[in-house]
Design an enzyme around this catalytic site. Structure first.
Site, PDB file in Angstrom:
ATOM      1  CB  SER A   5      -0.946   0.001   1.204  1.00 16.09           C
ATOM      2  OG  SER A   5      -0.232  -0.187   2.398  1.00 16.09           O
ATOM      3  CD  GLU A   7       0.650   7.830   5.090  1.00 17.80           C
ATOM      4  OE1 GLU A   7       0.502   6.708   5.640  1.00 17.80           O
ATOM      5  OE2 GLU A   7       1.073   8.821   5.685  1.00 17.80           O
ATOM      6  CB  THR A  38      -2.158  12.314   5.545  1.00 11.53           C
ATOM      7  OG1 THR A  38      -1.845  13.381   4.646  1.00 11.53           O
ATOM      8  CG2 THR A  38      -1.088  11.237   5.453  1.00 11.53           C
ATOM      9  CE1 TYR A  39     -10.291  15.197   7.816  1.00  9.08           C
ATOM     10  CE2 TYR A  39      -9.367  15.121  10.021  1.00  9.08           C
ATOM     11  CZ  TYR A  39     -10.380  15.492   9.168  1.00  9.08           C
ATOM     12  OH  TYR A  39     -11.467  16.175   9.649  1.00  9.08           O
ATOM     13  CB  ALA A  41      -5.037  17.054  13.614  1.00  5.15           C
ATOM     14  CG  HIS A  66      -4.500   8.693   6.887  1.00  6.20           C
ATOM     15  ND1 HIS A  66      -3.220   8.769   7.390  1.00  6.20           N
ATOM     16  CD2 HIS A  66      -4.442   7.791   5.877  1.00  6.20           C
ATOM     17  CE1 HIS A  66      -2.429   7.936   6.719  1.00  6.20           C
ATOM     18  NE2 HIS A  66      -3.148   7.344   5.789  1.00  6.20           N
ATOM     19  CG  ASP A  98       0.554  14.666  16.235  1.00  4.96           C
ATOM     20  OD1 ASP A  98       0.292  14.361  17.412  1.00  4.96           O
ATOM     21  OD2 ASP A  98       1.323  14.026  15.504  1.00  4.96           O
ATOM     22  CB  ALA A 113      -6.293   6.283  17.977  1.00  4.05           C
ATOM     23  CE1 TYR A 135       3.217   6.816  16.143  1.00  7.76           C
ATOM     24  CE2 TYR A 135       1.433   5.580  17.166  1.00  7.76           C
ATOM     25  CZ  TYR A 135       1.869   6.621  16.377  1.00  7.76           C
ATOM     26  OH  TYR A 135       0.960   7.474  15.800  1.00  7.76           O
ATOM     27  CE  LYS A 155      -3.534   2.725  18.363  1.00  3.53           C
ATOM     28  NZ  LYS A 155      -2.668   3.788  17.859  1.00  3.53           N
ATOM     29  CG  PHE A 206       9.012  13.889   8.879  1.00  2.15           C
ATOM     30  CD1 PHE A 206       8.012  14.724   9.358  1.00  2.15           C
ATOM     31  CD2 PHE A 206       8.654  12.674   8.316  1.00  2.15           C
ATOM     32  CE1 PHE A 206       6.687  14.342   9.285  1.00  2.15           C
ATOM     33  CE2 PHE A 206       7.328  12.284   8.243  1.00  2.15           C
ATOM     34  CZ  PHE A 206       6.344  13.115   8.731  1.00  2.15           C
ATOM     35  CG  HIS A 256       1.523   1.994   4.519  1.00  2.00           C
ATOM     36  ND1 HIS A 256       0.310   2.095   3.849  1.00  2.00           N
ATOM     37  CD2 HIS A 256       1.794   3.245   4.996  1.00  2.00           C
ATOM     38  CE1 HIS A 256      -0.133   3.350   3.924  1.00  2.00           C
ATOM     39  NE2 HIS A 256       0.751   4.070   4.617  1.00  2.00           N
TER      40      HIS A 256
HETATM   41  P1  FAD Z   1      -3.209   7.198  20.039  1.00  2.00           P
HETATM   42  O1  FAD Z   1      -3.241   5.763  19.746  1.00  2.00           O
HETATM   43  O2  FAD Z   1      -4.418   7.824  20.658  1.00  2.00           O
HETATM   44  O3  FAD Z   1      -1.928   7.443  20.952  1.00  2.00           O
HETATM   45  C1  FAD Z   1      -1.425   8.750  21.177  1.00  2.00           C
HETATM   46  C2  FAD Z   1      -0.657   8.810  22.481  1.00  2.00           C
HETATM   47  O4  FAD Z   1      -1.556   8.743  23.573  1.00  2.00           O
HETATM   48  C3  FAD Z   1       0.319   7.661  22.705  1.00  2.00           C
HETATM   49  O5  FAD Z   1       1.413   8.166  23.420  1.00  2.00           O
HETATM   50  C4  FAD Z   1      -0.476   6.671  23.538  1.00  2.00           C
HETATM   51  O6  FAD Z   1       0.367   5.858  24.332  1.00  2.00           O
HETATM   52  C5  FAD Z   1      -1.309   7.615  24.380  1.00  2.00           C
HETATM   53  N1  FAD Z   1      -2.639   7.101  24.731  1.00  2.00           N
HETATM   54  C6  FAD Z   1      -3.457   6.359  23.967  1.00  2.00           C
HETATM   55  N2  FAD Z   1      -4.613   6.115  24.610  1.00  2.00           N
HETATM   56  C7  FAD Z   1      -4.521   6.742  25.810  1.00  2.00           C
HETATM   57  C8  FAD Z   1      -5.399   6.897  26.914  1.00  2.00           C
HETATM   58  N3  FAD Z   1      -6.607   6.353  26.931  1.00  2.00           N
HETATM   59  N4  FAD Z   1      -4.964   7.639  27.974  1.00  2.00           N
HETATM   60  C9  FAD Z   1      -3.737   8.212  27.991  1.00  2.00           C
HETATM   61  N5  FAD Z   1      -2.861   8.095  26.957  1.00  2.00           N
HETATM   62  C10 FAD Z   1      -3.252   7.379  25.886  1.00  2.00           C
HETATM   63  N6  FAD Z   1      -1.457  12.438  11.929  1.00  2.00           N
HETATM   64  C11 FAD Z   1      -2.347  13.266  11.327  1.00  2.00           C
HETATM   65  O7  FAD Z   1      -2.631  14.348  11.881  1.00  2.00           O
HETATM   66  N7  FAD Z   1      -2.936  12.939  10.135  1.00  2.00           N
HETATM   67  C12 FAD Z   1      -2.683  11.767   9.508  1.00  2.00           C
HETATM   68  O8  FAD Z   1      -3.234  11.498   8.442  1.00  2.00           O
HETATM   69  C13 FAD Z   1      -1.774  10.844  10.128  1.00  2.00           C
HETATM   70  N8  FAD Z   1      -1.503   9.643   9.575  1.00  2.00           N
HETATM   71  C14 FAD Z   1      -0.695   8.748  10.241  1.00  2.00           C
HETATM   72  C15 FAD Z   1      -0.514   7.464   9.712  1.00  2.00           C
HETATM   73  C16 FAD Z   1       0.284   6.536  10.364  1.00  2.00           C
HETATM   74  C17 FAD Z   1       0.435   5.149   9.775  1.00  2.00           C
HETATM   75  C18 FAD Z   1       0.963   6.894  11.565  1.00  2.00           C
HETATM   76  C19 FAD Z   1       1.868   5.917  12.254  1.00  2.00           C
HETATM   77  C20 FAD Z   1       0.781   8.173  12.093  1.00  2.00           C
HETATM   78  C21 FAD Z   1      -0.050   9.102  11.454  1.00  2.00           C
HETATM   79  N9  FAD Z   1      -0.291  10.370  11.977  1.00  2.00           N
HETATM   80  C22 FAD Z   1      -1.169  11.232  11.358  1.00  2.00           C
HETATM   81  C23 FAD Z   1       0.375  10.805  13.207  1.00  2.00           C
HETATM   82  C24 FAD Z   1      -0.497  10.526  14.443  1.00  2.00           C
HETATM   83  O9  FAD Z   1      -1.705  11.247  14.395  1.00  2.00           O
HETATM   84  C25 FAD Z   1       0.324  10.962  15.649  1.00  2.00           C
HETATM   85  O10 FAD Z   1       1.417  10.111  15.849  1.00  2.00           O
HETATM   86  C26 FAD Z   1      -0.478  11.130  16.936  1.00  2.00           C
HETATM   87  O11 FAD Z   1       0.352  11.804  17.870  1.00  2.00           O
HETATM   88  C27 FAD Z   1      -0.929   9.840  17.563  1.00  2.00           C
HETATM   89  O12 FAD Z   1      -1.918   9.245  16.866  1.00  2.00           O
HETATM   90  P2  FAD Z   1      -2.424   7.773  17.266  1.00  2.00           P
HETATM   91  O13 FAD Z   1      -3.595   7.490  16.423  1.00  2.00           O
HETATM   92  O14 FAD Z   1      -1.320   6.827  17.260  1.00  2.00           O
HETATM   93  O15 FAD Z   1      -2.899   8.084  18.776  1.00  2.00           O
END
Ligand code: FAD
Length: 274
Positions: A5, A7, A38-39, A41, A66, A98, A113, A135, A155, A206, A256
């Site tokens: 895939s 991106e 991607t999207y 935030a 996304h 983010d 998430a 991660y 998740k 980055f 990917h």
């Molecule tokens: P989460 O899984 O929610 O985790 C975020 C942090 O919070 C982690 O440190 C986790 O340990 C912690 N956490 C999780 N759940 C809890 C809880 N209940 N209580 C306390 N802490 C918790 N960003 C964008 O803005 N747009 C995109 O399109 C995008 N695409 C991406 C695609 C991929 C494949 C990857 C790997 C990252 C992408 N990102 C994107 C970046 C991502 O949004 C950031 O890394 C963001 O900081 C975390 O997203 P996550 O979905 O992993 O969050």
């Protein structure tokens, strides 16, 4: 079967979109399972993400938008899901996202998430195949590695079907992560996200912000090449091909590519692998 895939990020200009559609066509020749887009935030790229997703879908290839939850209301998220269902999309990469520094999470209805995954499942049942982020080198804001693993597991339990990793340059971090979460009951595919190496300064910037470690031996070699982009690309191709080969030989279910909207570097690696 090894999945493939690619991106993209949404373009800002018509010229950029035209170029991206050419890249889409070059990559489509390799029969990827999907292209993801991607999207920004808080909805900052909502319309542009939708436009690229539509252009991919129209080419007859699955597109996976996304979608992130911080900064978007649940009403907005609901309407985006409806737009994608109407377009025939059946896969979403579900993320926290983010926000620009300083905006904070305080005003978000959904903060992580796992809550977005749960929300999408409640709203649309099993319609979407849901990908989540993983991660292997730990999320940069995580309090500790064990808690980050548990948050990933949460998740998956909320209803994710598959995961894509942040990029890394150390295959052992991937294998360790997979072993650990499997021991915690995770059985979904975890696809390595691969960043081709084409430009050292951009990659270094980055990588700092997203918490991906560039090993010293790679960093030093890239620094030594200076502006010699041909050498950087050849070295990058060799290093990434070797790592992908190790990942696939060790059981990774696919690759990917973070294409940065370019076809060349990803294809050079992929051609070496197949
Ligand atoms: P989460 O899984 O929610 O985790 C975020 C942090 O919070 C982690 O440190 C986790 O340990 C912690 N956490 C999780 N759940 C809890 C809880 N209940 N209580 C306390 N802490 C918790 N960003 C964008 O803005 N747009 C995109 O399109 C995008 N695409 C991406 C695609 C991929 C494949 C990857 C790997 C990252 C992408 N990102 C994107 C970046 C991502 O949004 C950031 O890394 C963001 O900081 C975390 O997203 P996550 O979905 O992993 O969050």
């Amino acid at each position: 079967m090894t999945t493939l895939s690619f991106e993209f990020f949404p373009t800002k200009t018509d010229e950029g979109t035209e170029k991206l559609l050419k890249v889409r066509d070059e990559l489509a020749a390799f029969n990827p399972e999907f292209f993801s887009v991607t999207y920004g935030a808080g909805g900052s790229t909502r319309d542009r993400t939708y436009a690229i997703v539509k252009a991919i879908q129209e080419r007859g290839i699955a597109a996976a938008p996304h979608l992130s939850c911080v900064g978007d209301s649940t009403a907005d998220l609901r309407s985006i899901l409806k737009e994608y269902q109407d377009l025939g999309i059946d896969r979403i990469v579900a993320l926290r996202g983010d926000l620009p520094s300083g905006s904070g999470l305080a005003n978000s209805e959904l903060r992580f998430a796992n809550e977005l995954v749960e929300f999408i499942r409640n709203e649309t049942g099993d319609h979407f195949k849901l990908e989540v982020a993983a991660y292997p080198e730990m999320h940069p804001q995580a309090t500790n590695f064990e808690q980050d693993l548990q948050n990933f597991v949460n998740k998956v339990k909320a209803g994710a079907d598959s995961a894509i990793t942040q990029y890394f340059f150390n295959a052992d971090s991937y294998f360790y992560f997979v072993d650990r979460v499997q021991a915690m009951g995770v059985d979904i595919p975890i696809i390595p996200g691969i960043m081709p190496i084409t430009n050292y300064s951009k990659l270094a910037r980055f990588s700092d912000s997203c918490g991906a470690e560039i090993p010293r031996w790679i960093r030093k070699q890239l620094e030594a090449y200076g502006d010699n982009s041909e050498s950087i690309q050849q070295f990058g191709e060799d290093v990434i091909t070797d790592m992908c080969r190790r990942l696939l030989d060790g059981g990774a279910p696919g690759i990917h590519f973070y294409t940065l909207n370019q076809s060349e570097a990803s294809l050079r690696v992929w051609r070496n692998l197949v």
